[in-house]
Design an enzyme around this catalytic site. Structure first.
Site, PDB file in Angstrom:
ATOM      1  N   THR A 169      -4.030   2.514   7.601  1.00 23.81           N
ATOM      2  CA  THR A 169      -3.884   1.220   8.273  1.00 23.81           C
ATOM      3  C   THR A 169      -5.227   0.666   8.725  1.00 23.81           C
ATOM      4  O   THR A 169      -6.017   1.364   9.364  1.00 23.81           O
ATOM      5  CB  THR A 169      -2.947   1.373   9.486  1.00 23.81           C
ATOM      6  OG1 THR A 169      -1.670   1.839   9.042  1.00 23.81           O
ATOM      7  CG2 THR A 169      -2.779   0.056  10.219  1.00 23.81           C
ATOM      8  N   ASP A 201     -11.080   2.537  10.867  1.00 26.63           N
ATOM      9  CA  ASP A 201     -11.900   3.292  11.819  1.00 26.63           C
ATOM     10  C   ASP A 201     -11.360   3.153  13.240  1.00 26.63           C
ATOM     11  O   ASP A 201     -11.356   4.116  14.007  1.00 26.63           O
ATOM     12  CB  ASP A 201     -13.351   2.817  11.760  1.00 26.63           C
ATOM     13  CG  ASP A 201     -13.930   2.944  10.366  1.00 26.63           C
ATOM     14  OD1 ASP A 201     -14.083   4.087   9.904  1.00 26.63           O
ATOM     15  OD2 ASP A 201     -14.202   1.912   9.733  1.00 26.63           O
ATOM     16  N   VAL A 218       0.834  -1.207   0.000  1.00 23.30           N
ATOM     17  CA  VAL A 218       0.000   0.000   0.000  1.00 23.30           C
ATOM     18  C   VAL A 218       0.864   1.250   0.000  1.00 23.30           C
ATOM     19  O   VAL A 218       0.619   2.195  -0.759  1.00 23.30           O
ATOM     20  CB  VAL A 218      -0.967  -0.002   1.193  1.00 23.30           C
ATOM     21  CG1 VAL A 218      -1.718   1.331   1.281  1.00 23.30           C
ATOM     22  CG2 VAL A 218      -1.958  -1.154   1.070  1.00 23.30           C
ATOM     23  N   HIS A 271     -23.837   9.822  -8.000  1.00 22.61           N
ATOM     24  CA  HIS A 271     -23.598  10.575  -6.768  1.00 22.61           C
ATOM     25  C   HIS A 271     -24.235   9.858  -5.583  1.00 22.61           C
ATOM     26  O   HIS A 271     -25.304   9.247  -5.710  1.00 22.61           O
ATOM     27  CB  HIS A 271     -24.156  11.986  -6.902  1.00 22.61           C
ATOM     28  CG  HIS A 271     -23.644  12.711  -8.111  1.00 22.61           C
ATOM     29  ND1 HIS A 271     -22.357  13.196  -8.198  1.00 22.61           N
ATOM     30  CD2 HIS A 271     -24.236  12.983  -9.305  1.00 22.61           C
ATOM     31  CE1 HIS A 271     -22.182  13.758  -9.384  1.00 22.61           C
ATOM     32  NE2 HIS A 271     -23.301  13.640 -10.077  1.00 22.61           N
ATOM     33  N   LYS A 292      14.243  -1.250   2.246  1.00 19.92           N
ATOM     34  CA  LYS A 292      12.990  -1.276   1.475  1.00 19.92           C
ATOM     35  C   LYS A 292      12.553   0.147   1.152  1.00 19.92           C
ATOM     36  O   LYS A 292      12.157   0.453   0.021  1.00 19.92           O
ATOM     37  CB  LYS A 292      11.904  -1.997   2.271  1.00 19.92           C
ATOM     38  CG  LYS A 292      10.556  -2.124   1.542  1.00 19.92           C
ATOM     39  CD  LYS A 292      10.645  -3.060   0.360  1.00 19.92           C
ATOM     40  CE  LYS A 292       9.265  -3.519  -0.120  1.00 19.92           C
ATOM     41  NZ  LYS A 292       8.429  -2.453  -0.651  1.00 19.92           N
ATOM     42  N   HIS A 347     -15.649   1.058   7.467  1.00 14.70           N
ATOM     43  CA  HIS A 347     -14.992   0.490   6.291  1.00 14.70           C
ATOM     44  C   HIS A 347     -14.869  -1.005   6.550  1.00 14.70           C
ATOM     45  O   HIS A 347     -13.871  -1.493   7.073  1.00 14.70           O
ATOM     46  CB  HIS A 347     -13.610   1.115   6.084  1.00 14.70           C
ATOM     47  CG  HIS A 347     -12.820   0.483   4.971  1.00 14.70           C
ATOM     48  ND1 HIS A 347     -13.294   0.380   3.686  1.00 14.70           N
ATOM     49  CD2 HIS A 347     -11.585  -0.096   4.962  1.00 14.70           C
ATOM     50  CE1 HIS A 347     -12.386  -0.217   2.926  1.00 14.70           C
ATOM     51  NE2 HIS A 347     -11.348  -0.523   3.683  1.00 14.70           N
ATOM     52  N   ASP A 388     -14.903   2.630  -0.591  1.00 14.22           N
ATOM     53  CA  ASP A 388     -16.191   1.929  -0.710  1.00 14.22           C
ATOM     54  C   ASP A 388     -17.158   2.736  -1.578  1.00 14.22           C
ATOM     55  O   ASP A 388     -17.912   2.177  -2.386  1.00 14.22           O
ATOM     56  CB  ASP A 388     -16.813   1.713   0.672  1.00 14.22           C
ATOM     57  CG  ASP A 388     -15.873   1.033   1.636  1.00 14.22           C
ATOM     58  OD1 ASP A 388     -16.010  -0.171   1.850  1.00 14.22           O
ATOM     59  OD2 ASP A 388     -14.996   1.733   2.185  1.00 14.22           O
TER      60      ASP A 388
END
Length: 320
Positions: free
Chosen positions: A125, A129, A16, A174, A42, A181, A154
Site C-alpha cells: 500500500t 514507506d 494490485v 547490478h 470481489k 519509493h 524502482d
C-alpha cells in the site's frame, strides 16, 4: 505457532491485489492462497477466476479461495495491498495518499494482530514507506517481519533502463535505487555495474551505444510509475512481480539481497523513518540491513529522502 506450509494471504482484491494473486500463483511454490477484501464478492470472484488456472499442466493443485482475517492465524506470509491508489487526474505524488491509507493500514493491522504476530507481512500500500513505518512502530509486531516493497520495483526499472540503453540483458545490470519509493529516490551510482565494470567506465566500453546520463536515468526511474498510471490508469504488473520476488526469497530462504523498506535504526546515521536500503531476505523476513558503501553525495540524498518522509510522518492525521 504452527503454520500451514506455504500459505499466503492477500489483503485487498483491487488491481494490485488481483495481479499479486496471479503472480504468486505462477511461482508454483504455494499450497494455499487466500484473498480478503471489504467487498466479499470481489474477493470470491478473484479467487474463483484464479483457481481455474490450477487445472493447466505444470500448475500445482493450489487451494485458492476468498476468506477473512481468521485465515491469517496460520499464514506464513501476508501481503497488504488494500487502500485507494493514485488516479491519473490526481496530484501525481504517492504521498497524497498518506492520511487515508495509513487509516486503512491501521484497520488491517489491528485485524491481523488479533490472529498472528508470526507471519511475515509484505506492505505494498502506498505511500509504502509511510505505511511500512506505521505498521512497524505501532503494533508491537516484530519489525523484521514487516517489509515494505520500497524501491525493489524502482531498482528493476533502473536496471531495465540501463540494460536497454547499453543493449544488454537487464539481469546483468547490478546496483540499487535507494531511499523513498517516490520523488526523492536515487540510484546509488557508485555501486552500479555491468559484469563488474563500474558505471564510470561503461560509456567508454559501450561507446557504440547510447551514452547514459545519470540524472536522465534517475528521472526516468522516478517518472516510470506515473507514466504507466497515465497510460493505463493504474500500475499492477511490476509491483506484483516485486511481491513475487520477495515471496520466493522468503519461502526458499534464499538469503537474497534486495532493496526493501524498513525502519532504519542508525544505518547511515538515520533513525526513526522507513526507507529502502539493501537487506538480506530469508524465511525470517529481514535478516540484516546492509550499509553498502555510498558516496558523500549519495548519503546526502539518502538523508534528504529521510527528511522528506519524516515531514510526512510528523504531519499524519491518524485520528480514527
Amino acid at each position: 505457532m504452527n503454520f500451514v506450509k506455504n500459505k499466503l494471504v492477500v489483503v485487498g482484491a483491487g488491481m494490485v491485489g488481483s495481479a499479486v494473486l496471479n503472480s504468486v500463483l505462477s511461482l508454483n511454490l504455494l499450497s494455499e492462497v487466500v484473498i480478503i477484501d471489504i467487498n466479499d464478492n470481489k474477493a470470491k470472484g478473484e479467487a474463483l477466476d484464479a483457481s481455474h488456472t490450477t487445472s493447466f499442466a505444470y500448475s500445482p493443485n493450489v487451494k485458492v479461495r476468498a476468506g477473512n482475517y481468521e485465515d491469517c492465524a496460520d499464514a506464513q506470509i501476508i501481503v497488504i495491498t488494500a487502500g485507494p491508489s493514485l488516479k491519473p487526474d490526481d496530484k501525481l505524488d504517492r504521498l497524497v495518499l498518506a492520511d487515508t491509507n495509513v487509516k486503512v493500514t491501521d484497520s488491517i493491522m489491528k485485524n491481523i494482530c488479533k490472529y498472528t504476530k508470526d507471519a511475515i507481512i509484505i506492505v505494498v500500500t502506498n505511500p509504502v514507506d509511510i505505511a511500512t513505518y506505521y505498521c512497524q512502530n505501532n503494533f508491537d509486531y516484530p519489525k523484521n517481519k514487516i517489509i515494505g516493497t520500497g524501491t525493489l520495483l524502482d531498482t528493476a526499472r533502473m536496471r531495465k533502463i540501463i540494460g536497454k540503453k547499453y543493449n544488454v540483458d537487464s539481469k546483468n545490470v547490478h546496483g540499487y535505487v535507494l531511499g523513498e519509493h517516490g520523488g526523492s529516490s536515487f540510484t546509488s551510482w557508485s555501486d552500479v555495474n555491468i559484469a563488474g565494470i563500474p558505471f564510470n567506465q561503461l560509456n567508454d566500453i559501450f561507446k557504440d551505444h547510447y551514452k547514459v546520463d545519470k540524472d536522465e536515468v534517475d528521472k526516468e526511474v522516478r517518472d516510470s510509475g506515473i507514466e504507466v498510471l497515465k497510460l493505463k490508469g493504474y500500475t499492477s504488473a511490476g509491483i506484483a512481480m516485486s511481491v513475487s520476488r520477495l515471496v520466493k526469497a522468503m519461502l526458499l530462504n534464499e538469503q537474497s539481497i534486495l532493496p526493501v523498506s524498513s525502519t532504519l535504526e542508525g544505518e547511515y546515521g538515520i533513525n526513526d523513518v522507513a526507507l529502502s536500503i539493501p537487506c538480506i531476505i530469508t524465511s525470517n523476513g529481514i535478516e540484516k540491513k546492509l550499509e553498502i558503501p555510498l558516496s558523500k553525495d549519495e548519503v546526502e540524498k539518502l538523508n534528504k529522502s529521510a527528511d522528506n518522509l519524516k515531514s510526512i510522518i510528523k504531519g499524519l492525521n491518524t485520528n480514527k
